[in-house]
Design an enzyme around this catalytic site. Structure first.
Site, PDB file in Angstrom:
ATOM      1  CB  VAL A  53      22.451  10.181  33.836  1.00 11.38           C
ATOM      2  CG1 VAL A  53      21.717  10.470  32.404  1.00 11.38           C
ATOM      3  CG2 VAL A  53      22.030   8.737  34.304  1.00 11.38           C
ATOM      4  CE  LYS A  62      32.948  13.414  26.100  1.00  8.95           C
ATOM      5  NZ  LYS A  62      33.630  13.046  27.313  1.00  8.95           N
ATOM      6  CD  GLU A 148      34.694   8.316  33.287  1.00 13.17           C
ATOM      7  OE1 GLU A 148      35.349   8.671  32.161  1.00 13.17           O
ATOM      8  OE2 GLU A 148      34.451   9.247  33.965  1.00 13.17           O
TER       9      GLU A 148
END
Ligand code: 0O2
Length: 212
Positions: A53, A62, A148
């Protein structure tokens, strides 16, 4: 981004909770596929499964880069790689076999696909990236969370790990070094193709000697 630090931390922790649940769901799916392949004596298709994670500081960074407000929902909707699962395969065709097996499951929704094997990144990075949505079931709600999934061969993984390490340890702006690293990626890709070709020839040889 003028939210208080403690409020941001709480929102990021909430998002990390959902990322962790989705990551575990996804990891379980791959472990089940691996168990099924083992049963059929095809377990070498998946060599390794790992997951992570994204850390709070990377999520925060981000959000800043993508100009996202630091709320659980905007993190979950705007960051696609908060939960990451990596599958290391033996051969290039295993990458696509595993992709099919995984995407064939009806609770897995493909959101985005980046095929860096067909179109490698400028630096030579190769891998198949799938952004999928996985449902997470809690006591009173269901939430679809992005994960992802990176699927690549052991040779691609070897290159990516060393490149990642070199990138973080050093500032390599020198063109010769960049070219050499890219050349190594091409060598790894050639090895992948030769091993696949060799496997197919050996399989064919075994079949013909059995039937002959
Ligand atoms: P870590 O440590 O693995 O978490 P996006 O906004 O998500 O669409 P992004 O982030 O560029 O755009 O997505 P992309 O291209 O799918 O890459 C995300 C991840 O792929 C990276 O995560 C790396 O794991 C891997 N990756 C992509 N490019 C490279 C590369 O050139 N070299 C290596 N070694 N890995 C790469 P993180 O968060 O950067 O790292």
């Amino acid at each position: 981004m003028n939210q208080s630090l403690s409020h941001c931390q709480m929102e990021i922790r909430n998002a990390q909770f959902f990322f962790e649940c989705a990551m575990k769901e996804c990891e379980t799916k791959f472990n089940i596929l691996l168990a099924e392949l083992s049963l059929k004596n095809e377990h070498t298709a998946i060599q390794r499964i790992s997951s992570r994670v994204k850390s709070s500081s990377s999520i925060f960074e981000k959000c800043r880069k993508k100009k996202l407000s630091v709320t659980t929902d905007s993190i979950l909707n705007g960051i696609f790689d908060g939960a990451g699962v990596r599958i290391i395969c033996s051969y290039i065709d295993d990458v696509y076999r595993i992709r099919e097996m995984f995407l064939g499951q009806d609770d897995v929704v493909l959101v985005k696909e980046k095929n860096y094997i067909q179109c490698p990144k400028e630096n030579g990075y190769r891998s198949l990236h799938l952004i999928v949505q996985i449902p997470v079931f809690l006591s009173t709600m269901k939430k679809k969370v992005n994960v992802e999934v990176q699927i690549r061969t052991a040779a691609m993984d070897f290159w990516a790990n060393l490149e990642h390490e070199l990138k973080y340890k050093n500032e390599y702006k020198d063109m010769t070094l960049i070219q050499e690293l890219k050349h190594c990626s091409e060598t790894a890709h050639l090895l992948d193709k030769e091993m696949l070709h060799l496997r197919d020839r050996i399989t064919l040889f075994n079949h013909s000697s059995l039937s002959g």
